[in-house]
Scaffold this motif. Structure first.
Motif, PDB file in Angstrom:
ATOM      1  N   LEU A  25       0.830  -1.216   0.000  1.00  0.00           N
ATOM      2  CA  LEU A  25       0.000   0.000   0.000  1.00  0.00           C
ATOM      3  C   LEU A  25       0.860   1.260   0.000  1.00  0.00           C
ATOM      4  N   LEU A  26       1.960   1.239   0.753  1.00  0.00           N
ATOM      5  CA  LEU A  26       2.870   2.384   0.763  1.00  0.00           C
ATOM      6  C   LEU A  26       3.462   2.618  -0.622  1.00  0.00           C
ATOM      7  N   VAL A  27       3.821   1.546  -1.312  1.00  0.00           N
ATOM      8  CA  VAL A  27       4.349   1.682  -2.674  1.00  0.00           C
ATOM      9  C   VAL A  27       3.259   2.230  -3.599  1.00  0.00           C
ATOM     10  N   LEU A  28       2.056   1.682  -3.506  1.00  0.00           N
ATOM     11  CA  LEU A  28       0.937   2.120  -4.337  1.00  0.00           C
ATOM     12  C   LEU A  28       0.633   3.601  -4.140  1.00  0.00           C
ATOM     13  N   LEU A  29       0.688   4.050  -2.886  1.00  0.00           N
ATOM     14  CA  LEU A  29       0.379   5.454  -2.579  1.00  0.00           C
ATOM     15  C   LEU A  29       1.547   6.399  -2.861  1.00  0.00           C
ATOM     16  N   GLY A  30       2.718   5.832  -3.156  1.00  0.00           N
ATOM     17  CA  GLY A  30       3.886   6.657  -3.428  1.00  0.00           C
ATOM     18  C   GLY A  30       4.604   7.143  -2.176  1.00  0.00           C
ATOM     19  N   TRP A  31       4.364   6.511  -1.053  1.00  0.00           N
ATOM     20  CA  TRP A  31       4.961   6.934   0.217  1.00  0.00           C
ATOM     21  C   TRP A  31       6.164   6.081   0.621  1.00  0.00           C
ATOM     22  N   ALA A  32       6.415   4.993  -0.081  1.00  0.00           N
ATOM     23  CA  ALA A  32       7.457   4.050   0.323  1.00  0.00           C
ATOM     24  C   ALA A  32       8.856   4.649   0.243  1.00  0.00           C
ATOM     25  N   GLN A  33       9.132   5.424  -0.802  1.00  0.00           N
ATOM     26  CA  GLN A  33      10.474   5.996  -0.955  1.00  0.00           C
ATOM     27  C   GLN A  33      10.802   6.929   0.203  1.00  0.00           C
ATOM     28  N   ALA A  34       9.824   7.739   0.610  1.00  0.00           N
ATOM     29  CA  ALA A  34      10.044   8.648   1.745  1.00  0.00           C
ATOM     30  C   ALA A  34      10.339   7.863   3.023  1.00  0.00           C
ATOM     31  N   LEU A  35       9.667   6.742   3.208  1.00  0.00           N
ATOM     32  CA  LEU A  35       9.905   5.908   4.385  1.00  0.00           C
ATOM     33  C   LEU A  35      11.309   5.311   4.350  1.00  0.00           C
ATOM     34  N   ILE A  36      11.725   4.831   3.193  1.00  0.00           N
ATOM     35  CA  ILE A  36      13.082   4.289   3.049  1.00  0.00           C
ATOM     36  C   ILE A  36      14.115   5.387   3.307  1.00  0.00           C
ATOM     37  N   ASP A  37      13.893   6.557   2.701  1.00  0.00           N
ATOM     38  CA  ASP A  37      14.833   7.667   2.887  1.00  0.00           C
ATOM     39  C   ASP A  37      14.948   8.049   4.359  1.00  0.00           C
ATOM     40  N   PHE A  38      13.806   8.127   5.050  1.00  0.00           N
ATOM     41  CA  PHE A  38      13.826   8.458   6.476  1.00  0.00           C
ATOM     42  C   PHE A  38      14.562   7.393   7.274  1.00  0.00           C
ATOM     43  N   SER A  39      14.274   6.120   6.982  1.00  0.00           N
ATOM     44  CA  SER A  39      14.914   5.023   7.711  1.00  0.00           C
ATOM     45  C   SER A  39      16.428   5.050   7.525  1.00  0.00           C
ATOM     46  N   MET A  40      16.876   5.292   6.306  1.00  0.00           N
ATOM     47  CA  MET A  40      18.317   5.354   6.059  1.00  0.00           C
ATOM     48  C   MET A  40      18.937   6.526   6.821  1.00  0.00           C
ATOM     49  N   TRP A  41      18.269   7.672   6.801  1.00  0.00           N
ATOM     50  CA  TRP A  41      18.767   8.848   7.529  1.00  0.00           C
ATOM     51  C   TRP A  41      18.822   8.556   9.026  1.00  0.00           C
ATOM     52  N   ALA A  42      17.764   7.962   9.568  1.00  0.00           N
ATOM     53  CA  ALA A  42      17.691   7.699  11.009  1.00  0.00           C
ATOM     54  C   ALA A  42      18.746   6.687  11.457  1.00  0.00           C
ATOM     55  N   HIS A  43      19.146   5.797  10.554  1.00  0.00           N
ATOM     56  CA  HIS A  43      20.172   4.813  10.885  1.00  0.00           C
ATOM     57  C   HIS A  43      21.572   5.290  10.507  1.00  0.00           C
ATOM     58  N   MET A  44      21.648   6.545  10.071  1.00  0.00           N
ATOM     59  CA  MET A  44      22.928   7.150   9.689  1.00  0.00           C
ATOM     60  C   MET A  44      23.648   6.295   8.664  1.00  0.00           C
ATOM     61  N   ARG A  46      23.889   5.086   4.306  1.00  0.00           N
ATOM     62  CA  ARG A  46      23.655   5.483   2.918  1.00  0.00           C
ATOM     63  C   ARG A  46      23.609   4.236   2.055  1.00  0.00           C
ATOM     64  N   SER A  47      22.630   4.202   1.196  1.00  0.00           N
ATOM     65  CA  SER A  47      22.508   3.114   0.244  1.00  0.00           C
ATOM     66  C   SER A  47      21.579   3.574  -0.866  1.00  0.00           C
ATOM     67  N   ALA A  48      21.858   3.137  -2.050  1.00  0.00           N
ATOM     68  CA  ALA A  48      21.036   3.532  -3.191  1.00  0.00           C
ATOM     69  C   ALA A  48      19.828   2.611  -3.308  1.00  0.00           C
ATOM     70  N   VAL A  49      18.854   2.808  -2.453  1.00  0.00           N
ATOM     71  CA  VAL A  49      17.625   2.029  -2.504  1.00  0.00           C
ATOM     72  C   VAL A  49      16.578   2.870  -3.219  1.00  0.00           C
ATOM     73  N   ILE A  50      16.125   2.379  -4.343  1.00  0.00           N
ATOM     74  CA  ILE A  50      15.121   3.092  -5.130  1.00  0.00           C
ATOM     75  C   ILE A  50      13.884   2.204  -5.206  1.00  0.00           C
ATOM     76  N   VAL A  51      12.757   2.723  -4.746  1.00  0.00           N
ATOM     77  CA  VAL A  51      11.503   1.980  -4.809  1.00  0.00           C
ATOM     78  C   VAL A  51      10.945   2.126  -6.221  1.00  0.00           C
ATOM     79  N   GLY A  52      10.668   0.995  -6.850  1.00  0.00           N
ATOM     80  CA  GLY A  52      10.130   1.000  -8.212  1.00  0.00           C
ATOM     81  C   GLY A  52       8.640   1.266  -8.220  1.00  0.00           C
TER      82      GLY A  52
END
Length: 87
Positions: A25-44, A46-52
């Motif tokens: 549902l997060l991917v469908l709504l377009g919110w998944a990338q923001a969640l991944i970006d936040f998680s990566m930032w919060a864990h300090m 970096r990784s090139a994770v791109i949600v398709g």
């Protein structure tokens, strides 16, 4: 204490399948990338994770596979629990 392996499997399948329903549902709504970006930032980290883009068949596959894996894990854990805690 006896644990019903089937019920434990259903719980495991529901939890893992449910998590993947939420992810889809997060991917469908377009919110998944923001969640991944936040998680990566919060864990300090970096990784090139791109949600398709959302794909219904991919979403259905990951939900079913996750639910099956969750069932097997729950069933196996309950079976081991019952063997270890025999009276």
């Amino acid at each position: 204490m006896h644990t019903n392996p089937n019920k434990a499997g259903l719980v495991g399948g529901t939890v893992l399948g449910g998590i993947h329903i939420v992810w889809s549902l997060l991917v469908l709504l377009g919110w998944a990338q923001a969640l991944i970006d936040f998680s990566m930032w919060a864990h300090m980290a970096r990784s090139a994770v791109i949600v398709g883009p959302f794909g219904a068949s991919a979403a259905a596959t990951v939900i079913v596979v996750a639910a099956l894996v969750g069932y097997v894990i729950g069933y196996a854990l309950a079976t081991v629990w019952n063997k270890v805690h025999k009276n």
